[in-house]
Design an enzyme around this catalytic site. Structure first.
Site, PDB file in Angstrom:
ATOM      1  CG  HIS A  97      59.959  21.100  13.463  1.00 44.10           C
ATOM      2  ND1 HIS A  97      58.756  21.701  13.185  1.00 44.10           N
ATOM      3  CD2 HIS A  97      59.714  19.763  13.483  1.00 44.10           C
ATOM      4  CE1 HIS A  97      57.829  20.774  13.039  1.00 44.10           C
ATOM      5  NE2 HIS A  97      58.386  19.595  13.223  1.00 44.10           N
TER       6      HIS A  97
ATOM      7  CG  ASN B  89      54.783  19.099  14.475  1.00 39.89           C
ATOM      8  OD1 ASN B  89      54.844  19.979  13.614  1.00 39.89           O
ATOM      9  ND2 ASN B  89      55.425  17.953  14.368  1.00 39.89           N
TER      10      ASN B  89
ATOM     11  CB  CYS C 178      58.235  19.399  10.047  1.00 35.19           C
ATOM     12  SG  CYS C 178      56.742  18.460  10.359  1.00 35.19           S
TER      13      CYS C 178
HETATM   14  O1  UT7 Z   1      57.607  16.965  12.613  1.00 36.85           O
HETATM   15  C1  UT7 Z   1      58.058  15.666  12.820  1.00 36.85           C
HETATM   16  C2  UT7 Z   1      56.954  14.953  13.498  1.00 36.85           C
HETATM   17  N1  UT7 Z   1      57.280  13.876  14.323  1.00 36.85           N
HETATM   18  C3  UT7 Z   1      57.863  13.932  15.530  1.00 36.85           C
HETATM   19  O2  UT7 Z   1      58.416  14.902  15.968  1.00 36.85           O
HETATM   20  C4  UT7 Z   1      57.777  12.691  16.336  1.00 36.85           C
HETATM   21  C5  UT7 Z   1      58.990  12.423  17.182  1.00 36.85           C
HETATM   22  N2  UT7 Z   1      58.654  11.460  18.218  1.00 36.85           N
HETATM   23  C6  UT7 Z   1      58.066  11.829  19.361  1.00 36.85           C
HETATM   24  O3  UT7 Z   1      57.798  12.989  19.586  1.00 36.85           O
HETATM   25  C7  UT7 Z   1      57.811  10.762  20.387  1.00 36.85           C
HETATM   26  O4  UT7 Z   1      58.367   9.544  19.936  1.00 36.85           O
HETATM   27  C8  UT7 Z   1      56.288  10.560  20.658  1.00 36.85           C
HETATM   28  C9  UT7 Z   1      55.763  11.757  21.431  1.00 36.85           C
HETATM   29  C10 UT7 Z   1      55.517  10.382  19.366  1.00 36.85           C
HETATM   30  C11 UT7 Z   1      56.094   9.339  21.527  1.00 36.85           C
HETATM   31  O5  UT7 Z   1      56.857   9.449  22.727  1.00 36.85           O
HETATM   32  P1  UT7 Z   1      57.769   8.236  23.222  1.00 36.85           P
HETATM   33  O6  UT7 Z   1      58.352   8.640  24.516  1.00 36.85           O
HETATM   34  O7  UT7 Z   1      58.690   7.905  22.087  1.00 36.85           O
HETATM   35  O8  UT7 Z   1      56.689   7.116  23.477  1.00 36.85           O
HETATM   36  P2  UT7 Z   1      56.583   5.678  22.817  1.00 36.85           P
HETATM   37  O9  UT7 Z   1      56.181   5.784  21.370  1.00 36.85           O
HETATM   38  O10 UT7 Z   1      57.815   4.921  23.158  1.00 36.85           O
HETATM   39  O11 UT7 Z   1      55.360   5.087  23.614  1.00 36.85           O
HETATM   40  C12 UT7 Z   1      55.444   4.816  25.027  1.00 36.85           C
HETATM   41  C13 UT7 Z   1      54.099   4.285  25.481  1.00 36.85           C
HETATM   42  C14 UT7 Z   1      53.546   3.208  24.584  1.00 36.85           C
HETATM   43  O12 UT7 Z   1      52.934   2.228  25.398  1.00 36.85           O
HETATM   44  P3  UT7 Z   1      53.687   0.837  25.669  1.00 36.85           P
HETATM   45  O13 UT7 Z   1      53.880   0.220  24.321  1.00 36.85           O
HETATM   46  O14 UT7 Z   1      54.976   1.202  26.350  1.00 36.85           O
HETATM   47  O15 UT7 Z   1      52.717   0.126  26.548  1.00 36.85           O
HETATM   48  C15 UT7 Z   1      52.470   3.907  23.765  1.00 36.85           C
HETATM   49  O16 UT7 Z   1      51.433   3.042  23.365  1.00 36.85           O
HETATM   50  O17 UT7 Z   1      53.119   5.342  25.465  1.00 36.85           O
HETATM   51  C16 UT7 Z   1      51.957   4.905  24.771  1.00 36.85           C
HETATM   52  N3  UT7 Z   1      51.321   6.060  24.143  1.00 36.85           N
HETATM   53  C17 UT7 Z   1      50.437   6.862  24.759  1.00 36.85           C
HETATM   54  N4  UT7 Z   1      49.929   6.830  26.010  1.00 36.85           N
HETATM   55  C18 UT7 Z   1      49.050   7.814  26.338  1.00 36.85           C
HETATM   56  C19 UT7 Z   1      51.528   6.527  22.881  1.00 36.85           C
HETATM   57  N5  UT7 Z   1      50.762   7.624  22.680  1.00 36.85           N
HETATM   58  C20 UT7 Z   1      50.085   7.845  23.830  1.00 36.85           C
HETATM   59  C21 UT7 Z   1      49.166   8.832  24.241  1.00 36.85           C
HETATM   60  N6  UT7 Z   1      48.680   8.779  25.501  1.00 36.85           N
HETATM   61  N7  UT7 Z   1      48.772   9.836  23.421  1.00 36.85           N
END
Ligand code: UT7
Length: 330
Positions: free
Chosen positions: A257, A287, A117
């Site tokens: 970005h 994104n 990206c």
């Molecule tokens: O261009 C570069 C591309 N990449 C990025 O920019 C990614 C950067 N990272 C992020 O944007 C964030 O880490 C995410 C948006 C991907 C995730 O947010 P987070 O606050 O880091 O959430 P997490 O991964 O810590 O997940 C928290 C919880 C998890 O459940 P448990 O394990 O706490 O029970 C996930 O399973 O949220 C759950 N979860 C969801 N729940 C509902 C993950 N995806 C989803 C979803 N809907 N779509």
């Protein structure tokens, strides 16, 4: 090393987003997710998805034509096309030559630049070197991606994040002190596995087994990328501001970005840039990878948020893990 540049700038910008809007409400019916989670964790409300018969170069074509029209250049004027993408129409050939053919830019050389990206800042930086040295005078830099074709629509941790889109800019020589003032291209290759499509490349060619294991889809360690992004964005922003001998207070518009509103707000806060000076459209487009920065720049210009003499700060991060920054005097 950062690079201080003189004499290359953006003459015209263009963008194209596919018509189809995919809302969070629709995603709720596809995977176990909900609008509240997506909006609070990412800021994304909807994203654009290409039609089944559209390819990445199909998205790039109208964006390129718009940028060229606004720059007042014709396809025959182009010396070079740099196509920044992570998902070209085909593995071979690259998208750049395909776009060259569609544009009828018969004089132009063309190649793809793959840097996740951050790719668009990498592409602008390469173009700036050709233009500043007067090696090539008219360079089309495209950022186009169609990650809807590689995300796993069964994986809620990734499929809610991405959208398709294309943006483009014509880079040409400008008087010294204007245009691209500084850039820095960086990466941490030890984190290459954090955003990956495991199969389909030379290490794991396609087999029935790789398809059955869903290894042709994008996998991401979101938490690790998030941690990386917030520190990398601040670091690289400070480096390019220093290299251009300006400060964050001088920045008229910060164009980061567009991956996650929390990362954008965090970066702006760390740099002391108020959100009124930050370009945000992740809520509407999600994104779109290498396309986010040129699309955001084109939209900012259409909204009258880019005025002559303004100082613009670009920052990106992505697969690699790459990161990059750039300062432009508009
Ligand atoms: O261009 C570069 C591309 N990449 C990025 O920019 C990614 C950067 N990272 C992020 O944007 C964030 O880490 C995410 C948006 C991907 C995730 O947010 P987070 O606050 O880091 O959430 P997490 O991964 O810590 O997940 C928290 C919880 C998890 O459940 P448990 O394990 O706490 O029970 C996930 O399973 O949220 C759950 N979860 C969801 N729940 C509902 C993950 N995806 C989803 C979803 N809907 N779509």
């Amino acid at each position: 090393m950062h690079k201080r540049v003189g004499g290359a700038g953006i003459w015209g910008l263009g963008r194209y987003l596919p018509e189809r809007v995919l809302t969070n409400a629709e995603l709720e019916r596809m995977v176990e997710t909900n609008d509240e989670w997506i909006v609070s964790r990412t800021g994304i409300r909807e994203r654009r998805i290409a039609a089944g018969d559209q390819t990445t170069t199909d998205l790039a074509l109208p964006a390129s034509r718009q940028a060229m029209e606004r720059a007042g250049v014709t396809p025959e004027d182009l010396d070079l096309i740099i196509f920044c993408t992570n998902n070209p129409d085909t593995v071979i050939p690259a998208a750049g030559p395909v776009l060259q053919g569609k544009l009828g830019a018969t004089r132009a050389g063309a190649f793809d630049l793959v840097a996740g990206c951050s790719g668009y800042i990498y592409g602008l930086s390469v173009a700036s070197q050709f233009a500043a040295s007067r090696t090539y005078l008219t360079i089309l830099v495209v950022g186009a991606d169609m990650l809807s074709r590689v995300v796993d629509w069964q994986d809620r941790t990734t499929c809610v994040l991405f959208g398709d889109g294309a943006g483009a800019a014509v880079v040409r020589p400008v008087p010294d002190g204007r245009g691209i003032l500084s850039f820095r291209l960086a990466c941490d290759g030890t984190k290459a596995g954090e955003i990956i499509v495991p199969a389909g490349g030379a290490s794991r060619p396609a087999t029935h087994g790789t398809v059955d294991a869903r290894e042709h889809y994008l996998r991401m360690n979101g938490r690790e990328v998030f941690r990386f992004a917030v520190t990398a964005c601040e670091k690289v922003a400070r480096e390019v501001l220093d290299a251009a001998a300006v400060s964050a207070e001088d920045v008229a518009l910060f164009v980061p970005h567009q991956a996650n509103l929390r990362i954008i707000e965090n970066s702006a806060r760390r740099l002391g840039i108020g959100m009124d000076r930050v370009m945000v459209n992740v809520d509407r487009y999600g994104n779109s990878s290498a396309a986010t920065i040129p699309v955001a720049l084109a939209e900012a210009e259409e909204q009258g948020r880019l005025k002559q003499g303004d100082l613009v700060l670009l920052v990106g991060f992505g697969a690699g893990l790459t990161y990059a920054g750039m300062v432009i005097r508009w």
